[in-house]
Design a protein around this motif. Structure first.
Motif, PDB file in Angstrom:
ATOM      1  N   VAL A  98       8.782  -9.257  -5.445  1.00 47.20           N
ATOM      2  CA  VAL A  98       7.740  -9.039  -4.445  1.00 47.20           C
ATOM      3  C   VAL A  98       6.438  -8.727  -5.155  1.00 47.20           C
ATOM      4  O   VAL A  98       6.415  -8.347  -6.333  1.00 47.20           O
ATOM      5  CB  VAL A  98       8.103  -7.879  -3.486  1.00 47.20           C
ATOM      6  N   MET A  99       5.339  -8.875  -4.452  1.00 45.87           N
ATOM      7  CA  MET A  99       4.029  -8.560  -5.028  1.00 45.87           C
ATOM      8  C   MET A  99       3.818  -7.053  -5.053  1.00 45.87           C
ATOM      9  O   MET A  99       4.183  -6.351  -4.105  1.00 45.87           O
ATOM     10  CB  MET A  99       2.925  -9.218  -4.189  1.00 45.87           C
ATOM     11  N   GLY A 100       3.265  -6.518  -6.142  1.00 51.55           N
ATOM     12  CA  GLY A 100       3.037  -5.086  -6.251  1.00 51.55           C
ATOM     13  C   GLY A 100       1.592  -4.760  -6.579  1.00 51.55           C
ATOM     14  O   GLY A 100       0.947  -5.455  -7.369  1.00 51.55           O
ATOM     15  N   VAL A 101       1.071  -3.708  -5.954  1.00 49.28           N
ATOM     16  CA  VAL A 101      -0.297  -3.239  -6.204  1.00 49.28           C
ATOM     17  C   VAL A 101      -0.230  -1.744  -6.493  1.00 49.28           C
ATOM     18  O   VAL A 101       0.399  -0.986  -5.741  1.00 49.28           O
ATOM     19  CB  VAL A 101      -1.214  -3.505  -4.999  1.00 49.28           C
ATOM     20  N   VAL A 102      -0.879  -1.307  -7.572  1.00 48.34           N
ATOM     21  CA  VAL A 102      -0.880   0.101  -7.958  1.00 48.34           C
ATOM     22  C   VAL A 102      -2.135   0.774  -7.413  1.00 48.34           C
ATOM     23  O   VAL A 102      -3.249   0.284  -7.623  1.00 48.34           O
ATOM     24  CB  VAL A 102      -0.823   0.253  -9.488  1.00 48.34           C
ATOM     25  N   GLY A 103      -1.959   1.896  -6.695  1.00 48.87           N
ATOM     26  CA  GLY A 103      -3.112   2.623  -6.206  1.00 48.87           C
ATOM     27  C   GLY A 103      -2.836   3.378  -4.929  1.00 48.87           C
ATOM     28  O   GLY A 103      -1.677   3.503  -4.499  1.00 48.87           O
ATOM     29  N   ASN A 104      -3.881   3.851  -4.301  1.00 46.62           N
ATOM     30  CA  ASN A 104      -3.815   4.645  -3.074  1.00 46.62           C
ATOM     31  C   ASN A 104      -3.779   3.719  -1.865  1.00 46.62           C
ATOM     32  O   ASN A 104      -4.744   2.990  -1.603  1.00 46.62           O
ATOM     33  CB  ASN A 104      -5.034   5.570  -3.008  1.00 46.62           C
ATOM     34  N   GLY A 105      -2.705   3.774  -1.115  1.00 43.95           N
ATOM     35  CA  GLY A 105      -2.531   2.887   0.034  1.00 43.95           C
ATOM     36  C   GLY A 105      -3.463   3.164   1.189  1.00 43.95           C
ATOM     37  O   GLY A 105      -3.513   2.385   2.150  1.00 43.95           O
ATOM     38  N   ALA A 106      -4.209   4.266   1.129  1.00 44.83           N
ATOM     39  CA  ALA A 106      -5.185   4.558   2.180  1.00 44.83           C
ATOM     40  C   ALA A 106      -6.589   4.072   1.799  1.00 44.83           C
ATOM     41  O   ALA A 106      -7.537   4.281   2.552  1.00 44.83           O
ATOM     42  CB  ALA A 106      -5.220   6.057   2.463  1.00 44.83           C
ATOM     43  N   SER A 107      -6.720   3.428   0.653  1.00 47.46           N
ATOM     44  CA  SER A 107      -8.020   2.948   0.175  1.00 47.46           C
ATOM     45  C   SER A 107      -8.377   1.611   0.819  1.00 47.46           C
ATOM     46  O   SER A 107      -7.577   0.671   0.819  1.00 47.46           O
ATOM     47  CB  SER A 107      -7.990   2.788  -1.355  1.00 47.46           C
ATOM     48  N   TYR A 108      -9.589   1.528   1.324  1.00 50.02           N
ATOM     49  CA  TYR A 108     -10.085   0.296   1.950  1.00 50.02           C
ATOM     50  C   TYR A 108     -10.068  -0.861   0.959  1.00 50.02           C
ATOM     51  O   TYR A 108      -9.583  -1.950   1.255  1.00 50.02           O
ATOM     52  CB  TYR A 108     -11.491   0.540   2.489  1.00 50.02           C
ATOM     53  N   GLU A 109     -10.601  -0.619  -0.256  1.00 51.00           N
ATOM     54  CA  GLU A 109     -10.670  -1.686  -1.251  1.00 51.00           C
ATOM     55  C   GLU A 109      -9.281  -2.136  -1.682  1.00 51.00           C
ATOM     56  O   GLU A 109      -9.026  -3.332  -1.854  1.00 51.00           O
ATOM     57  CB  GLU A 109     -11.477  -1.225  -2.461  1.00 51.00           C
TER      58      GLU A 109
END
Length: 457
Positions: free
Chosen positions: A45-56
């Protein structure tokens, strides 16, 4: 569907496992790069590291093309904020975009309806509350190892093991129907490693684990007739004072059941005592046998182990089974070892994250279904080898208005119950499903999202 999951802890990883099996396009978001890497590689699956509440960051996930965002981090506040931002971004050009937040803090429990409406959430999930409700059902039905509900509580699927001296031994399902003359249907039988949806000539044997479906009253009457305990616990000992314990204790106290909670943390015990003055709160180490004996483990009717450590829960439950006659219930988080854990037989086992995954899968299937029906309830049983689903029947459904004997059902499908707007029927071949009914299906095939899936062709 394209689904974004924010938070890859126990619940998030379980959701990835279940939803990827259902062939959805999954993107995960978590602050921990190692967790994102492990899950991305395991499930492709695709993964993104960071804060899930961030607009960007949400824009980076491709949220504008997504159908659903599920926020299941350890923080209720982050989950709600992530859903709020996602709704503004993802829902701006997609009116069908939906969000689901895990909101588990008991402080928010009375405000969930308000939160859901104001944030535009499709639904909220609370694994701890759901686990507590399942435990409370088991405490009220001591002979059962699992109790699932349908038709808003009007129907139960009750699992139990047939003892050596049971009058059911050696009887076929047809014989049982003739002997007891009750609207009860035995829908699933586990015999060793084999799982069967039995027919009328199936003969029961000692050690079989059966799941029967009936109304709560009829189920208890049937258990009484076959010599199994039906009286619920009058006093319960709970080990661990976490969120599940709070929800469970409050539910049991409302039912007039005496509750004793044992926890080692003094600050937590003081909070519990202030919140539930009717309960006995013991500050002590439950791994110390002397503490348990002193607090009356030998005489309790129910024993529930809810610490945050699986191994501790299992050992405490095994000890309780050895020294008492209590109904023993064990919370376990690591589903991957469920077959090994069950061999120890630490009483009834509760998997909170599995309960949550079932709830989300039910929602996803309902959202992607066709016009004829909707998934109201879904439980995956026996390590996913059996599914029980409740469908609501809408206008133009292909099963409406036709006697069951004339429907061309798939071989691995059993229509177990029909709810005619509150009137419960254990069906026979002449039974007819109508628009507005709900129908409980048992099947060994996974992935049904519409009632028409039960039909051949």
């Amino acid at each position: 569907m394209k689904i974004i999951i924010v938070g890859c802890g126990k619940v998030g990883s379980s959701l990835v496992d279940q939803l990827s099996k259902e062939k959805h396009e999954i993107t995960i978001v978590d602050r921990n790069a190692d967790v994102v890497s492990d899950i991305s590689n395991t499930y492709d699956v695709m993964g993104v590291v960071g804060n899930g509440a961030s607009y960007e960051l949400l824009q980076e996930t491709g949220i504008e093309e997504a159908n659903l965002l599920i926020a299941v981090t350890d923080s209720d506040e982050v989950n709600m904020l992530a859903c709020l931002v996602a709704k503004k971004v993802g829902g701006s050009n997609n009116p069908d975009f939906a969000t689901i937040a895990r909101v588990r803090n008991p402080l928010y429990s009375k405000e969930v309806a308000y939160i859901k409406e104001e944030l535009g959430l499709a639904t909220t999930i609370n694994p701890e509350y759901a686990a507590a409700m399942e435990i409370s059902r088991l405490i009220r039905f001591p002979s059962a190892s699992k109790v699932d509900t349908f038709a808003k509580g009007k129907v139960e699927l009750v699992k139990m093991e047939i003892p050596e001296n049971s009058p059911l031994n050696g009887l076929s399902l047809i014989d049982i129907g003739k002997k007891y003359s009750m609207p009860v249907l035995i829908g699933i039988v586990e015999r060793g490693e084999e799982v069967v949806i039995p027919r009328g000539n199936f003969v029961l044997m000692p050690g079989d684990r059966i799941s029967l479906i009936a109304t709560p009253e009829i189920a208890r009457h049937f258990f009484h007739k076959v010599g199994l305990a039906v009286k619920g616990a009058k006093n319960v000992m709970i080990i661990g004072g976490g969120t599940i314990a709070i929800y469970l204790a409050e539910e049991l106290l409302k039912s007039g059941i005496t509750v004793k909670i044992v926890d080692w943390n003094r600050e937590k015990c003081e909070e519990l005592s202030d919140r539930m003055p009717e309960a006995a709160i013991i500050c002590g180490d439950a791994s110390n046998q002397d503490v348990l004996f002193e607090e009356g483990i030998r005489t309790v009717d129910g024993f529930v182990s809810l610490t945050g450590i699986d191994e501790t829960n299992i050992f405490l439950s095994l000890f309780a089974k050895r020294v008492s006659k209590a109904k023993v219930i064990t919370k376990v988080n690591r589903i991957s070892f469920d077959d090994i854990i069950e061999e120890f037989n630490p009483g009834s086992i509760i998997y909170p994250k599995s309960i949550t995954a079932d709830y989300i899968v039910r929602y996803v299937r309902a959202k992607s279904n066709s016009i004829g029906s909707n998934v109201e309830t879904l439980y995956r049983l026996m390590d996913g080898r059996v599914e029980t689903l409740e469908f609501s029947i809408r206008k133009n459904s292909p099963v409406a208005g036709i006697p069951l004997m004339e429907l061309k059902l798939k071989k691995d499908v059993l229509i177990a119950c029909i709810n005619h707007r509150g009137r419960i029927e254990i069906p026979n071949g002449r039974s007819v499903i109508h628009e507005g009914d709900t129908v409980v299906i048992i099947t060994t095939t996974s992935g049904f999202s519409d009632i028409q899936d039960v039909l051949e062709g």
